[in-house]
Motif scaffolding. Structure first.
Motif: not given
Length: 85
Positions: A16-20, A36-38, A43-44
């Motif tokens: 659920g977190q952006c991995m960029f 937060p990524a949905t 990624f966000c």
């Protein structure tokens, strides 16, 4: 204030977190965005748009050069029957 308020080390991120990866960072101990990524995305929304561009329809053009010369010159290659006469 940081440009990336959710900045997190890659090996400490959770689902659920952006991995960029942030600029200049890579590997297990590099920093990622962490926002937060949905929808089960990696990624966000901001980084998803930057990394996932829709494909554009390509146009493929074929030129048939076997039909004749483009400049209409009289460049003629004789065939075998013309050579033997």
């Amino acid at each position: 204030m940081s440009a990336y308020p959710f900045k997190t080390r890659f090996n400490e991120t959770t689902r659920g977190q952006c991995m960029f990866f942030l600029p200049g960072q890579s590997g297990m101990y590099g920093f990622v965005c962490g926002a937060p990524a949905t929808d089960e995305k990696s990624f966000c929304d901001c980084h998803h748009k930057a990394t996932h561009q829709p494909l554009k329809k390509g146009k493929i053009t074929f030129f048939d050069l076997s039909a004749g010369s483009l400049d209409d010159d009289t460049d003629h290659e004789p065939d075998l029957t013309e050579v033997l006469q």
